[in-house]
Design a protein around this motif. Structure first.
Motif, mmCIF file in Angstrom:
data_model
loop_
_atom_site.group_PDB
_atom_site.id
_atom_site.type_symbol
_atom_site.label_atom_id
_atom_site.label_comp_id
_atom_site.label_asym_id
_atom_site.label_seq_id
_atom_site.Cartn_x
_atom_site.Cartn_y
_atom_site.Cartn_z
ATOM 1 N N ASP A 81 0.720 -1.012 -0.050
ATOM 2 C CA ASP A 81 -0.051 -0.043 -0.101
ATOM 3 C C ASP A 81 0.906 1.478 0.104
ATOM 4 O O ASP A 81 0.763 2.245 -0.851
ATOM 5 C CB ASP A 81 -1.019 0.043 1.360
ATOM 6 C CG ASP A 81 -2.112 -1.131 1.243
ATOM 7 O OD1 ASP A 81 -2.044 -2.051 0.293
ATOM 8 O OD2 ASP A 81 -2.703 -1.209 2.180
ATOM 9 N N LEU A 82 1.890 1.442 0.818
ATOM 10 C CA LEU A 82 2.657 2.640 0.974
ATOM 11 C C LEU A 82 3.535 2.772 -0.152
ATOM 12 O O LEU A 82 3.404 3.935 -0.451
ATOM 13 C CB LEU A 82 3.307 2.508 2.428
ATOM 14 C CG LEU A 82 4.219 3.623 2.737
ATOM 15 C CD1 LEU A 82 3.257 4.919 3.003
ATOM 16 C CD2 LEU A 82 4.927 3.340 4.087
ATOM 17 N N GLY A 107 4.526 -1.028 3.998
ATOM 18 C CA GLY A 107 3.611 -0.514 4.748
ATOM 19 C C GLY A 107 2.242 -0.800 4.383
ATOM 20 O O GLY A 107 1.904 -0.473 3.284
ATOM 21 N N LEU A 109 -1.803 0.543 4.574
ATOM 22 C CA LEU A 109 -2.461 1.850 4.752
ATOM 23 C C LEU A 109 -3.794 1.846 5.274
ATOM 24 O O LEU A 109 -4.480 0.967 4.809
ATOM 25 C CB LEU A 109 -2.350 2.795 3.381
ATOM 26 C CG LEU A 109 -1.117 3.560 2.912
ATOM 27 C CD1 LEU A 109 -1.324 4.184 1.707
ATOM 28 C CD2 LEU A 109 -0.790 4.560 4.009
ATOM 29 N N VAL A 115 -0.354 4.496 8.688
ATOM 30 C CA VAL A 115 0.591 3.296 8.435
ATOM 31 C C VAL A 115 0.348 2.246 9.342
ATOM 32 O O VAL A 115 0.774 2.376 10.709
ATOM 33 C CB VAL A 115 2.117 3.639 8.158
ATOM 34 C CG1 VAL A 115 2.774 2.213 7.714
ATOM 35 C CG2 VAL A 115 2.186 4.721 6.757
ATOM 36 N N PRO A 139 6.703 0.482 8.860
ATOM 37 C CA PRO A 139 5.609 1.033 9.673
ATOM 38 C C PRO A 139 6.494 1.340 11.293
ATOM 39 O O PRO A 139 7.153 0.597 11.750
ATOM 40 C CB PRO A 139 4.520 -0.206 9.985
ATOM 41 C CG PRO A 139 4.921 -0.889 8.523
ATOM 42 C CD PRO A 139 6.234 -0.759 8.183
ATOM 43 N N SER A 159 2.168 7.573 9.418
ATOM 44 C CA SER A 159 1.318 7.856 8.400
ATOM 45 C C SER A 159 1.838 8.137 7.080
ATOM 46 O O SER A 159 3.389 8.521 7.055
ATOM 47 C CB SER A 159 0.582 9.140 9.320
ATOM 48 O OG SER A 159 1.514 10.453 8.887
ATOM 49 N N LEU A 160 0.948 8.204 6.021
ATOM 50 C CA LEU A 160 1.435 8.476 4.814
ATOM 51 C C LEU A 160 2.203 9.934 4.894
ATOM 52 O O LEU A 160 3.556 10.069 4.216
ATOM 53 C CB LEU A 160 0.308 8.729 3.887
ATOM 54 C CG LEU A 160 0.764 8.918 2.487
ATOM 55 C CD1 LEU A 160 1.546 7.969 1.776
ATOM 56 C CD2 LEU A 160 -0.899 8.859 1.743
ATOM 57 N N ALA A 163 5.717 9.649 5.951
ATOM 58 C CA ALA A 163 6.625 9.114 4.946
ATOM 59 C C ALA A 163 7.112 10.123 3.963
ATOM 60 O O ALA A 163 8.276 10.128 3.346
ATOM 61 C CB ALA A 163 6.020 7.936 4.365
#
Ligand SMILES: Nc1ncnc2c1ncn2[C@@H]1O[C@H](COP(=O)(O)OP(=O)(O)O)[C@@H](O)[C@H]1O
Ligand SMILES: [Mg+2]
Ligand SMILES: [Zn+2]
Length: 510
Positions: A81-82, A107, A109, A115, A139, A159-160, A163
């Motif tokens: 996802d990440l 990670g 999401l 995350v 994560p 969190s996104l 990142a």
């Protein structure tokens, strides 16, 4: 615009690198993901789209294509996802492509852009380091697992947005760090259990010491309350401390199984005691998204099967091969890999359904009932136990009258000596323990003089022993000699080894 992010997938207990390419072009506004994906990876589309929106990014009405490669590896799980979100943001121009170079990202999401933790972070970070990556974004909840790998910078993100900030260099961050020495020291201090708490039971303790020394599987048979479970639980306390390499290998297994619970490393020998209702898959591993089973979670430690006859027959029969090979082979979708499973099998059981056979004052099970109960353990399974002992009910005197008992540490010192003898003898031969000797290597390393030879022959005839039993006696005698640092196996060693064999003869023999 085109972009490329780097991620990884778990394969067995190792990781393989996966690249995540994103392309954004004019055309019908669709979001497509390709590259041999399991259903949960396809669902990443929805999670990523909503997470991006909730993190405040505008997604233009364009055609978005994400490709995960190499194409021949099936992608499973939610760890992409990440990197998918980051690849899209880069393709949209929110991050420069150079920021992704040398950076591995994993990670899951959630829809609000947080995350979540994923499984297998340790082997992934380890592989990234081996491949020359400079940093990993993982994560936050898995941060400890990343920190134990030296030679690569790792950063845990919650969190996104975090990142993105980290990648763009807008926020300066310290890499995750951990003090391994302290970790190992703590592991060796805090442990409540000790053999000194077990009163008496000299014979059982002696047999356990031999079993641990040569990594022989052991079966304990005896009435309820005789201390079988109590003894078994203390077995890891007399095993040598885990080395860093062993700890790393074990931790990879726990990381993949998602059992790290925010620990950085598994630093203690495992003691796994699955309930007898356990399924075959949970015991040996595998499944749709393959996971290591109990036998692998017990790697470098103890797999304890309490109330052995209560287990499903099939579940314990399938244990036989991995026990022999010290690994579980999982075959699926054209690929196959192995989970390590080098554990000591310890089992306990009552001799009959009421538990008190052969004490006829307490047990009124018929002989047929007893036979049927014992018969749940097949001969081939019984053959996996080099040592079989009786745990006898202790009387009040034994429990309260005895003097101070030997501590686990004292016993462990002797175990370590015996282990050292084996390491030196088998150096360079992929044999580490006497229990691993084959009929051929037994001939070489368990030579007997004529006196010992005739003692064994006599027992062979008298006890009606099988060829397997013969080999087991020799292996155990080898370990007993090693505990005395004696290269020569003497009659005394043989006689003691025969005792551990005659007990199962007593219950299962004709
Ligand atoms: N040798 C012993 N020394 C001290 N306590 C004992 C001993 N044997 C049994 N006990 C006590 O009896 C309890 C039951 O023993 P347990 O190990 O559960 O027996 P089993 O598994 O054979 O049924 C233990 O928790 C312990 O308190
Ligand atoms: Mg018990
Ligand atoms: Zn009975």
């Amino acid at each position: 615009m085109f972009s490329k992010a780097y991620s990884a997938a778990v394969h067995g207990i190792d990781a393989v690198m996966i690249s995540v390419e994103a392309d954004i072009s004019d055309g019908l506004p669709i979001f497509d993901m390709v590259g041999y994906l399991a259903s949960e990876v396809k669902e990443a589309r929805e999670r990523v789209r909503i997470a991006l929106k909730n993190a405040g990014y505008h997604i233009p009405a364009k055609r978005i294509t994400v490709n995960l490669s190499p194409a021949d590896i099936r992608k499973e799980g939610t760890a992409f996802d990440l990197p998918v979100a980051i690849a899209i943001l880069t393709a949209l121009g929110h991050l420069p492509q150079e920021d992704l170079k040398g950076t591995l990202i994993v990670g899951e999401l959630s829809l609000n852009g947080n995350v979540n933790k994923v499984n297998g972070v340790l082997p992934i970070v380890y592989e990234a380091k081996e491949r020359g990556y400079e940093r990993c974004i993982i994560p936050k909840e898995n941060a400890g697992e990343g920190a134990v790998v030296s030679g690569i910078r790792t950063y845990g993100v919650a969190s996104l947005s975090e990142a993105v900030e980290l990648l763009s260099g807008r926020a300066s961050r310290k890499e995750e760090a951990i003090d391994l020495d302290t970790l190992f020291e703590q592991a060796n201090q805090e442990d409540g259990m000790d053999f000194c708490e077990v009163a008496g039971q000299r014979a059982a303790k002696r047999a356990i010491e031999i079993a641990v020394s040569g990594l022989h599987n052991i079966l304990m048979i005896g009435p309820p309350g005789s201390g079988k479970t109590m003894l078994a639980k203390r077995i890891p306390t007399i095993m040598p401390e885990l080395s860093f390499e062993e700890s790393m290998e074990l931790s990879k297994i726990y990381s993949i199984a998602g059992l790290m619970n925010q620990q950085a490393l598994i630093v203690r020998r495992p003691f796994r005691s699955p309930h007898h209702t356990i399924t075959t898959t949970a015991l040996i591993g595998g499944g749709r998204i393959p996971k290591p089973g109990e036998i692998s979670l017990a790697h470098h430690g103890v797999l304890f099967l309490d109330e052995l006859p209560e287990f499903q027959k099939n579940a314990i029969e399938v244990l036989r091969q991995p026990l022999e090979e010290k690994a579980v082979t999982v075959a699926r979708l054209g690929a196959s890999y192995q989970y390590p499973a080098s554990c000591m099998l310890v089992a306990a059981m009552n001799p009959c359904s009421c538990g008190y056979y052969p004490d006829r004052n307490r047990c009124d099970c018929s002989i047929n009932m007893v036979k049927r109960y014992l018969g749940r353990i097949s001969q081939p399974l019984l053959d996996r136990f080099d040592i079989c002992i009786e745990a006898l009910q202790m009387n009040y005197q034994d429990l309260h009258g005895g003097g101070p008992q030997e501590s686990s540490q004292e016993i462990r010192k002797r175990v370590e000596i015996a282990r050292q003898m084996q390491l030196e003898r088998y150096r360079g031969q992929k044999i580490y323990f006497n229990s691993q000797l084959t009929p051929k290597t037994i001939k070489k390393y368990c030579r007997l003089n004529s006196a010992e030879q005739s003692l064994l022959e006599e027992a062979f005839v008298k006890l009606n022993l099988s060829a397997r039993a013969y080999h087991r006696i020799l292996k155990v005698a080898r370990t007993i000699a090693d505990l005395e640092q004696s290269e020569r196996i003497t009659s005394k060693h043989i006689s003691e080894a025969i005792c551990y064999r005659s007990i199962d003869q007593k219950y299962w023999g004709e």
